[in-house]
Design a protein around this motif. Sequence first.
Motif, mmCIF file in Angstrom:
data_model
loop_
_atom_site.group_PDB
_atom_site.id
_atom_site.type_symbol
_atom_site.label_atom_id
_atom_site.label_comp_id
_atom_site.label_asym_id
_atom_site.label_seq_id
_atom_site.Cartn_x
_atom_site.Cartn_y
_atom_site.Cartn_z
ATOM 1 N N ARG A 1 -80.129 -53.167 13.953
ATOM 2 C CA ARG A 1 -80.478 -53.462 15.339
ATOM 3 C C ARG A 1 -80.773 -52.177 16.112
ATOM 4 O O ARG A 1 -80.228 -51.118 15.800
ATOM 5 C CB ARG A 1 -79.325 -54.203 16.035
ATOM 6 C CG ARG A 1 -78.725 -55.364 15.225
ATOM 7 C CD ARG A 1 -79.752 -56.449 14.968
ATOM 8 N NE ARG A 1 -79.302 -57.425 13.990
ATOM 9 C CZ ARG A 1 -78.859 -58.641 14.291
ATOM 10 N NH1 ARG A 1 -78.776 -59.013 15.557
ATOM 11 N NH2 ARG A 1 -78.516 -59.475 13.332
ATOM 12 N N ASP B 1 -83.555 -56.972 17.138
ATOM 13 C CA ASP B 1 -83.281 -57.080 15.705
ATOM 14 C C ASP B 1 -84.485 -56.478 14.984
ATOM 15 O O ASP B 1 -85.585 -57.023 15.039
ATOM 16 C CB ASP B 1 -83.083 -58.542 15.311
ATOM 17 C CG ASP B 1 -82.738 -58.719 13.832
ATOM 18 O OD1 ASP B 1 -82.813 -57.724 13.074
ATOM 19 O OD2 ASP B 1 -82.404 -59.849 13.437
ATOM 20 N N THR C 1 -78.667 -57.347 9.437
ATOM 21 C CA THR C 1 -79.895 -56.547 9.553
ATOM 22 C C THR C 1 -79.577 -55.406 10.504
ATOM 23 O O THR C 1 -78.518 -55.387 11.134
ATOM 24 C CB THR C 1 -81.076 -57.365 10.129
ATOM 25 O OG1 THR C 1 -80.630 -58.023 11.318
ATOM 26 C CG2 THR C 1 -81.616 -58.378 9.140
ATOM 27 N N LYS D 1 -75.811 -54.560 11.803
ATOM 28 C CA LYS D 1 -75.014 -55.562 12.509
ATOM 29 C C LYS D 1 -73.561 -55.514 12.053
ATOM 30 O O LYS D 1 -72.643 -55.800 12.836
ATOM 31 C CB LYS D 1 -75.614 -56.962 12.273
ATOM 32 C CG LYS D 1 -74.948 -58.075 13.061
ATOM 33 C CD LYS D 1 -75.086 -57.867 14.572
ATOM 34 C CE LYS D 1 -74.438 -59.018 15.347
ATOM 35 N NZ LYS D 1 -74.476 -58.800 16.799
ATOM 36 N N GLN E 1 -84.919 -56.192 11.842
ATOM 37 C CA GLN E 1 -85.187 -56.934 10.602
ATOM 38 C C GLN E 1 -85.439 -56.017 9.401
ATOM 39 O O GLN E 1 -86.306 -56.286 8.565
ATOM 40 C CB GLN E 1 -86.341 -57.920 10.812
ATOM 41 C CG GLN E 1 -85.990 -59.008 11.810
ATOM 42 C CD GLN E 1 -87.128 -59.964 12.110
ATOM 43 O OE1 GLN E 1 -87.988 -60.197 11.262
ATOM 44 N NE2 GLN E 1 -87.147 -60.517 13.306
ATOM 45 N N GLU F 1 -77.394 -54.416 22.665
ATOM 46 C CA GLU F 1 -78.163 -54.678 21.441
ATOM 47 C C GLU F 1 -79.463 -55.331 21.882
ATOM 48 O O GLU F 1 -79.453 -56.457 22.375
ATOM 49 C CB GLU F 1 -77.346 -55.608 20.543
ATOM 50 C CG GLU F 1 -77.915 -55.799 19.166
ATOM 51 C CD GLU F 1 -77.074 -56.755 18.336
ATOM 52 O OE1 GLU F 1 -77.658 -57.717 17.805
ATOM 53 O OE2 GLU F 1 -75.844 -56.545 18.235
#
Length: 210
Positions: free
Chosen positions: A181, A89, A179, A74, A91, A86
Amino acid sequence: MSELLTVAMPKGRIFEEAVELLRKAGYDLPSEFDDSRKLIVDVPSAGMRFILAKPMDVPTYVEHGVADVGVAGKDTMIEEERDVYEVLDLQISECYLAVAGLPGYKETGIAPKVASKYPNLATQYFKEQGEQVEVIKLNGSIELAPLVGLADRIVDIVSTGRTLKENGLVELETIVPITSRLIVNPVSYRTKDTLIDEMVERLAKVVEGE
């Protein structure tokens, strides 16, 4: 031969975590893939071609359509402001952006100097704080800047805080959590929508723990 999905991946820690995520999502990536020194790796068994690039360059490859999808932090997305979608996510590679400096830091001068790999992001952050600073772009070892008097503070990624501590620096402000993406080229999202939607769906199930 079936159509390959071209994936831009950053080298380093994000790469390792993203590969593990893809394997959990059922993509057949051979073990030697992890140690390859090649910059372009075809994996027909997974229906993918991988381009291995520097983290900051991944959004550029995706924006220009050289890669259909990519994995990018990010931090890079905010800094680069590329024309990409995007979509998820992932994570992984959790960390955060922070302002750091020497203990007992006090602001001096009209425009204190701030060193960072993220000049656009740093400029925007201090502008939002109503603070005028001079941002100096550095490409590595940002912690060195306050130690040699190049800058008063730095803006950099913090993972464990160990590097700051070892160099005698302290965290002054937290800017934003980071995080990695999954990003997509807008044209590819139309021309390879089935492949990309399947990838997003499979990865989302792993991320959400289904």
